[in-house]
Enzyme design. Structure first.
Site, short mmCIF file in Angstrom:
data_model
loop_
_atom_site.label_atom_id
_atom_site.label_comp_id
_atom_site.label_asym_id
_atom_site.label_seq_id
_atom_site.Cartn_x
_atom_site.Cartn_y
_atom_site.Cartn_z
N VAL A 59 -22.42 73.57 85.46
CA VAL A 59 -21.49 74.35 86.28
C VAL A 59 -20.06 73.82 86.22
O VAL A 59 -19.13 74.50 86.64
CB VAL A 59 -21.95 74.45 87.75
CG1 VAL A 59 -23.31 75.13 87.86
CG2 VAL A 59 -21.96 73.09 88.44
N ASN A 92 -25.72 75.86 94.61
CA ASN A 92 -26.38 74.67 95.19
C ASN A 92 -26.07 73.39 94.43
O ASN A 92 -26.10 72.30 95.01
CB ASN A 92 -27.90 74.92 95.21
CG ASN A 92 -28.69 73.64 95.38
OD1 ASN A 92 -28.85 73.11 96.48
ND2 ASN A 92 -29.20 73.09 94.27
N TYR A 137 -17.02 62.77 98.06
CA TYR A 137 -18.03 63.79 98.40
C TYR A 137 -17.56 64.65 99.57
O TYR A 137 -17.57 65.89 99.50
CB TYR A 137 -19.34 63.10 98.73
CG TYR A 137 -20.48 64.05 99.05
CD1 TYR A 137 -21.13 64.74 98.03
CD2 TYR A 137 -20.90 64.24 100.36
CE1 TYR A 137 -22.18 65.61 98.32
CE2 TYR A 137 -21.95 65.10 100.65
CZ TYR A 137 -22.58 65.78 99.64
OH TYR A 137 -23.62 66.65 99.93
N ALA A 138 -17.12 64.00 100.65
CA ALA A 138 -16.72 64.76 101.84
C ALA A 138 -15.51 65.63 101.56
O ALA A 138 -15.45 66.79 101.98
CB ALA A 138 -16.43 63.78 102.99
N ALA A 139 -14.54 65.09 100.82
CA ALA A 139 -13.36 65.90 100.51
C ALA A 139 -13.74 67.08 99.62
O ALA A 139 -13.23 68.20 99.80
CB ALA A 139 -12.31 65.03 99.81
N LYS A 149 -16.61 68.64 99.56
CA LYS A 149 -17.36 69.63 100.34
C LYS A 149 -16.44 70.37 101.30
O LYS A 149 -16.65 71.55 101.60
CB LYS A 149 -18.52 68.96 101.07
CG LYS A 149 -19.62 68.45 100.12
CD LYS A 149 -20.26 69.59 99.33
CE LYS A 149 -21.47 69.14 98.53
NZ LYS A 149 -22.10 70.25 97.78
N SER A 169 -21.73 70.73 103.24
CA SER A 169 -22.52 69.61 103.75
C SER A 169 -22.01 69.29 105.15
O SER A 169 -20.88 69.63 105.50
CB SER A 169 -22.31 68.37 102.87
OG SER A 169 -22.85 67.22 103.51
P1 NAD Z 1 -30.36 66.67 94.00
O1 NAD Z 1 -29.57 65.59 93.40
O2 NAD Z 1 -31.79 66.41 94.34
O3 NAD Z 1 -30.31 67.98 93.08
C1 NAD Z 1 -29.09 68.45 92.57
C2 NAD Z 1 -29.35 69.29 91.34
O4 NAD Z 1 -28.08 69.72 90.83
C3 NAD Z 1 -30.05 68.49 90.22
O5 NAD Z 1 -31.13 69.23 89.69
C4 NAD Z 1 -28.94 68.29 89.20
O6 NAD Z 1 -29.40 68.23 87.85
C5 NAD Z 1 -28.09 69.55 89.44
N1 NAD Z 1 -26.74 69.37 88.90
C6 NAD Z 1 -25.92 68.30 89.04
N2 NAD Z 1 -24.80 68.47 88.35
C7 NAD Z 1 -24.90 69.69 87.75
C8 NAD Z 1 -24.07 70.43 86.89
N3 NAD Z 1 -22.89 69.95 86.47
N4 NAD Z 1 -24.48 71.66 86.48
C9 NAD Z 1 -25.68 72.14 86.87
N5 NAD Z 1 -26.52 71.49 87.69
C10 NAD Z 1 -26.14 70.27 88.12
O7 NAD Z 1 -29.55 67.12 95.30
P2 NAD Z 1 -30.02 67.88 96.63
O8 NAD Z 1 -30.18 66.86 97.69
O9 NAD Z 1 -31.12 68.82 96.34
O10 NAD Z 1 -28.68 68.68 96.99
C11 NAD Z 1 -28.46 70.04 96.65
C12 NAD Z 1 -27.14 70.49 97.26
O11 NAD Z 1 -27.18 70.37 98.68
C13 NAD Z 1 -25.94 69.67 96.78
O12 NAD Z 1 -24.81 70.50 96.62
C14 NAD Z 1 -25.73 68.71 97.93
O13 NAD Z 1 -24.40 68.22 97.97
C15 NAD Z 1 -26.07 69.58 99.10
N6 NAD Z 1 -26.44 68.82 100.29
C16 NAD Z 1 -27.54 68.01 100.28
C17 NAD Z 1 -27.87 67.29 101.41
C18 NAD Z 1 -29.08 66.40 101.47
O14 NAD Z 1 -29.31 65.76 102.53
N7 NAD Z 1 -29.90 66.31 100.43
C19 NAD Z 1 -27.08 67.40 102.57
C20 NAD Z 1 -25.96 68.22 102.53
C21 NAD Z 1 -25.66 68.94 101.39
#
Ligand code: NAD
Length: 265
Positions: free
Chosen positions: A70, A96, A161-163, A165, A148
């Site tokens: 992405v 996502n 990360y925070a900035a 998001k 987030s």
């Molecule tokens: P994760 O690391 O388990 O999964 C993230 C997925 O994104 C992975 O499969 C990875 O390969 C893919 N990815 C990374 N870079 C990519 C790229 N350049 N192109 C395509 N795919 C890419 O993370 P998660 O915990 O499942 O988080 C998913 C989303 O939710 C993220 O945006 C994260 O910031 C957000 N989020 C997560 C939490 C949490 O507590 N886990 C909290 C708030 C927000």
């Protein structure tokens, strides 16, 4: 309430594992034609979730998979063209995909800062820009962006990360207005603490886990299904009048100052 998502074409980025994998599965169980996008997949297009989390119920269409970075404009263009070629249109885009880059401002180097913005904000920008024309042609659409809780209240060591998001939230608001004339809604959502490979919450010592859980009104880890439940609603016709919003799905992380008191802690 009827959330009829049958045959809607739903694209979920970052869907090879973690929250995205479950979101993809759950939309498939709702009857949608789901396209999972990620850097790579460890499974074939049989609907299996890479990390073993499988939603209840049967998918009505096999899960489709398209490799896509992405953060790379060429990769995004090619992936979206391929999805439209295979499925005709795109009704729902779930942005996502995201990465967590930790480090204080003193520690962070420019490359890691940029990588965080390239994926978390650049990815939302590039995917939304590429998918919008198909939605505009259809005169409808839903874009759902992973922000987030860190976009609301950041932690020490989360500068990048925070900035990034927070930027997703503002990008969401601008997109919501720019795409409103085509009846396309654009919303961001803020999960709190979902144990995944991204954060390793589940592997922390019990004392550290308790400290984090004590910040939640609901005092349990969030599950990917908690996130998917919100997104399925937001993607449905029932959410037609919600746009430009940031939906807090954090289990009450913002509700009070010391929620652990309600648990006698
Ligand atoms: P994760 O690391 O388990 O999964 C993230 C997925 O994104 C992975 O499969 C990875 O390969 C893919 N990815 C990374 N870079 C990519 C790229 N350049 N192109 C395509 N795919 C890419 O993370 P998660 O915990 O499942 O988080 C998913 C989303 O939710 C993220 O945006 C994260 O910031 C957000 N989020 C997560 C939490 C949490 O507590 N886990 C909290 C708030 C927000």
């Amino acid at each position: 309430m009827e959330l009829d998502l049958r045959d809607r074409v739903v694209v979920v980025t970052g869907a090879a594992r973690g929250i995205g994998a479950v979101i993809a599965q759950r939309f498939a169980v709702e009857g949608a034609r789901v396209v999972a996008c990620d850097l790579a997949f460890s499974t074939t297009a049989d609907g299996e979730v890479a990390d073993g989390e499988v939603a209840d119920g049967a998918a009505q269409h096999p899960l489709d998979q398209v490799v896509c970075d992405v953060a790379d404009p060429d990769s995004v263009r090619a992936a979206v063209a391929e999805i439209v070629r295979r499925h005709g249109t795109i009704d729902v885009l779930v942005n996502n995909a995201g990465i967590n880059v930790e480090g204080t401002v003193a520690e962070l180097d420019w490359e890691r800062w940029k990588a965080c913005f390239d994926v978390n904000v650049g990815g939302v920008f590039l995917m939304s820009q590429a998918v919008a024309p198909a939605m505009q042609r259809a005169g409808r659409g839903r874009i759902l962006n992973a922000a987030s809780f860190a976009a609301i209240v950041p932690s020490v060591g989360s500068a990048a990360y925070a900035a990034s998001k927070s930027a997703v939230v503002q990008l969401t608001r601008v997109l919501a207005s720019e795409l409103g004339p085509w009846d396309i809604t654009v919303n961001a959502y803020a999960p709190g603490m979902v144990p995944t490979a991204m954060n390793g919450f589940a592997e922390m010592p019990a004392v550290a886990q308790d400290r984090l859980l004590d910040t939640l009104s609901l005092r349990r880890w969030e599950t990917p299904d908690d996130v998917a439940n919100l997104l399925i609603f937001l993607a449905s016709d029932q959410a037609a009048y919600i746009t430009g919003a940031l939906l807090d799905v954090s289990g009450g992380k913002l509700a009070t100052q010391i929620p652990a008191r309600a648990y006698g802690r």
